[in-house]
Design an enzyme around this catalytic site. Sequence first.
Site, short mmCIF file in Angstrom:
data_model
loop_
_atom_site.label_atom_id
_atom_site.label_comp_id
_atom_site.label_asym_id
_atom_site.label_seq_id
_atom_site.Cartn_x
_atom_site.Cartn_y
_atom_site.Cartn_z
N GLN A 168 -4.96 -1.18 9.59
CA GLN A 168 -4.80 -2.51 9.01
C GLN A 168 -5.42 -3.57 9.92
OE1 GLN A 168 -3.39 -3.34 5.92
NE2 GLN A 168 -4.25 -5.33 6.42
N LYS A 175 0.83 -1.21 0.00
CA LYS A 175 0.00 0.00 0.00
C LYS A 175 0.86 1.26 0.00
CE LYS A 175 -3.87 -2.30 2.26
NZ LYS A 175 -4.52 -2.65 3.53
N ASP A 208 -11.21 2.80 3.79
CA ASP A 208 -11.63 1.40 3.69
C ASP A 208 -13.11 1.29 3.39
OD1 ASP A 208 -9.68 -0.57 3.79
OD2 ASP A 208 -9.49 -0.52 5.96
#
Length: 287
Positions: free
Chosen positions: A95, A51, A118
């Site tokens: 995460q 990422k 997200d």
Amino acid sequence: MIIDGKKAAADLRVTLSKAVSELKETKGITPSLTVVLVGEDPASQVYVRNKVKQTTEVGMISNEIKLPASTSQTALLAQLAQLNNDHRVHGILVQLPLPKHIDENVIIAAINPEKDVDGFHAMNSGRLLNGEAGALVPCTPQGCIILAKQQLGHDLSGKHAVVIGRSNIVGKPVALLLLQENCTVTIAHSRTKDLAQICQQADILVAAVGRPNFVKADWVKKGATVIDVGINRIEDEKTGKTKLVGDVDFAEVSKVCAGITPVPGGVGPMTIACLLKNTLDAAKLSG
């Protein structure tokens, strides 16, 4: 036909890179993504590295905050409050999975919905459900729609889509996105009766059930498009080593369908590319 997620993701990153440059020139805004990693889970570390790498490649600012596994929920919430209040941060990603002593739902709810790249916050889920503009949509479902359109063209109207799986991360949001594309949508799951027969009706079959090689060739209508979201690690009988497979029996299903995403190299690459898209969108909304 194999639906190439790597190529689709690369194409999207090129488009995003141009849009990032334009945003810098016109508004003086450089999109910024901060990833918070708690603990030292090896898979999470790999995901975060990818990422960070791709964020910088498209011209965005990438920040990474690493916290020990012993970090308390209170301390993590304090860190998120700081990021929420920092106008230089446009996207926040925590995460997952988190250590067991931290409640993921509490953490997701604590992220500013405008920075929730997200797309897991309840406010973004509600906006998606209502079809509102400005919703930050979960990344994997976005990728599924892009890959389906790569195979079938921009207009998915009238297609019968069957989604196997009802998770908040993939199953439900991808079903809502397919509805927005004017598909007729059936959501199936572990307790669905006559699952194989239902899958046989699908023009678009999305498998997100978390079971290796679960979907067999006789479940799939000839000429269907199959989007395999599964990522399962199993032992290779020939080599004894572990390998990644999807929820679909690729070798068999690829003989009957018109298009299928491979695992790896299908939906996975699109997830990070769509994360970058969400970060760009969040930066635009901030301006």
